[in-house]
Design an enzyme around this catalytic site. Sequence first.
Site, PDB file in Angstrom:
ATOM      1  N   ASN A  84      39.354  15.548 -42.147  1.00 41.24           N
ATOM      2  CA  ASN A  84      40.497  16.265 -41.590  1.00 41.24           C
ATOM      3  C   ASN A  84      40.103  17.390 -40.642  1.00 41.24           C
ATOM      4  O   ASN A  84      40.940  18.182 -40.230  1.00 41.24           O
ATOM      5  CB  ASN A  84      41.373  16.840 -42.712  1.00 41.24           C
ATOM      6  N   ILE A  92      41.557  21.667 -37.060  1.00 40.17           N
ATOM      7  CA  ILE A  92      41.909  21.373 -38.443  1.00 40.17           C
ATOM      8  C   ILE A  92      43.246  20.648 -38.498  1.00 40.17           C
ATOM      9  O   ILE A  92      44.199  21.039 -37.822  1.00 40.17           O
ATOM     10  CB  ILE A  92      42.028  22.677 -39.269  1.00 40.17           C
ATOM     11  N   CYS A  93      43.330  19.604 -39.313  1.00 33.26           N
ATOM     12  CA  CYS A  93      44.601  18.930 -39.530  1.00 33.26           C
ATOM     13  C   CYS A  93      45.110  19.321 -40.907  1.00 33.26           C
ATOM     14  O   CYS A  93      44.643  18.799 -41.919  1.00 33.26           O
ATOM     15  CB  CYS A  93      44.421  17.423 -39.444  1.00 33.26           C
ATOM     16  N   LEU A  94      46.015  20.304 -40.946  1.00 29.30           N
ATOM     17  CA  LEU A  94      46.550  20.749 -42.228  1.00 29.30           C
ATOM     18  C   LEU A  94      48.023  21.074 -42.017  1.00 29.30           C
ATOM     19  O   LEU A  94      48.369  21.805 -41.091  1.00 29.30           O
ATOM     20  CB  LEU A  94      45.778  21.992 -42.703  1.00 29.30           C
TER      21      LEU A  94
END
Lengths: 202, 515
Positions: A84, A92-94
């Site tokens: 991620n 960041i993939c959040l």
Amino acid sequence: MANISISRVKREFAEVVKSEEAKRCGICIKMLNENNFTKLLGEITGPPDTPYEGGKFLVDIEIPDSYPFNPPKMKFITRIWHPNISSVTGAICLDILKDNWAAALTLRTVLMSLQVLLSAAEPDDPQDAVVAKQYNENIHLFMKTARHWSEAYAKARPIKTQDFHEKVRKLSETGFSDDSCRTALSKSGWDEQRGMETLLDS
Amino acid sequence: MESDEEGIYDVESDASINYNSSDDGIYSEGENTAHGEANDFMDEPTSYKCLTSDQIFNYMMKVVDEVNAILQLPPHITCILLNHFKWDKEKLMERYYEGDQDKIFEEAQTINPFRLKGKVVSSNTNNITSFSMQSTKRPLTTQEVCDICYLPSQHMNGLQCGHFFCIDCWNEYLRIKIIDEGQGQKIACPANDCNILTDYETILSLLRGSDIKTKYHQRLTDGFVMSHHLMKWCPSPGCSVVVKVTTAGTRNVTCICGHAFCFHCLQPIHEPVRCPLLKKWLRKCNDDSETAHWISANTKECPKCRATIEKNGGCNHMICQNKSCKFDFCWICLSAWSPHGSSWYNCNRYDANDSVAARTAQEKSRAALNRYLFYCDRYMNHRQSLELEHKLYSKIKFKMEEMQQHNMSWIEVQFLKKAVDILCKCRNTLKYTYVFAFYLRSNNQATIFEANQKDLEMATERLSEYLERDVTTDELSNIKQKVQDKAKYCEGRCEALLRHVYEGYDMDLWEYLDE
């Protein structure tokens, strides 16, 4: 910078400094320049029982004017091998850094969420497709690669990826930098031949 | 025309505000209708009305009240439920009385008011209005720290979910949601992982400043307007008026802001062409299909590497400039150059099978381009004329003042403005006749249409010329007669053309080309 945003960051600072929980989990926030509350540096310690254990991961934090009504912008400065998180840019993939941001969240809670993300990756919603593919297809190789990156970039104690260090060293004798050799090898499943091809193609 | 119309509408919208604020608040269809513009167009026997954002909010509340007469819920909760069901009253009732009520509240992201913690609420309507405010404000005795700014505040507010924030943070949060993100109905509680939606009562009590309240009214009613097929927002930038038609057939409407548009596709009025064809035309004008046409009409492809080549000199011996190709070929027959130079030159020989196919394709393409350019040119020309003729209004005003100084009353000189109105309307119609004609397959009716178009065009040009030039030089006594004659004739031609086109629609006389 709007008033509310400054006072809020100041108070958050106080909170992180005070918080026992933050200390225990190995989270801290620093200012990059004195009295500039828009550019911050976060540090996360890799959680135990993960390939990131013991590593120190630096996170670049940018506070927008509309904070805390819009999320802070965060990305990893320390290079990391995680489905991620982009292995190239550190993006960041959040969800809570995007649509699911809530004004009541804080820098501390976000850093803790990042720490949780390190121990529980979500390969079905990847930021880095190459890493996610490896995670899904060969979890052992993923674990070892991630460990190796932690050792190489996040000052984690070297334990079991000596062979990877050796491969990087050997490949770098060709004149490519360590970083590009490591990336190329990681992307090609640590096959030296394919690693070399990847390097030459790019 | 515009200012005249506005006058009428203003009176009417005032009337409807008064009407609305009366006790029952019932809106009756057919009241306050705008007839002026509608009568000008032949297929508009119907009427419509313009509602300001306050009026639309009141109208929405009336619908909420109707449902509430049965559901007996606080109106702001009913509003959230109705919005969840896209304002389908029947569906809400059906689900509410047949299914799991708690589930409906959960789906709609609100809290069942009958299940508030520690609070027994009777379904008596008298209590309903009071308890929403009670539950959103805490007693002012204690100071609490707001979870957003971390400052202590005495004015903590929250929804029924129990998350409380200070009024400054609420305002900042709502400002970002309403102004920056354009949300209204779907603003959730700012707490983490809480999806409970804000209700208009809480928001209106929290918001400071009338600008943002107006904006909120607009955003709040957005879902209501969109789900209602007889209502649409005026597409003019910055206008917050809703046009409500009484029947779905109404096409041409004019908002109180003066913007005239087609109710179906929201484009400016585009008689006589219908919405789907207009859409096709606009897409054609905007996308680069015409670029593609130009390319195929003016360039050839290298027979080897297929690179597109435009000829820039007289010599027909072409050498492809594509570095990996460098093919030598003849521009005329598109075959390799080598036989042309040395052995047998057969480029001049007409080969029915070979190059003909390519050439006819190119010719077709060229013809299609010419045809498009023909219609497009006229369309653009009338559009430009229309823009320029809007300037006539100010010119005419001078003339009207001058005439009033020569013993003519205000009412007597209005014919000039009327004439410019007619001119603009005819110009607009003319502009769109070319779109219609572009797609029209020729048949007898199409020939009649073209004859009508010709008549209208000639009449319009004569009127335009007179209003633009001769009106300044002609004797005042002559002007009225001449202008009225020409305008009347123009109007008559325009009506005849439109009637013919609409008859054609009704009787299915028009055949279209597949473009």
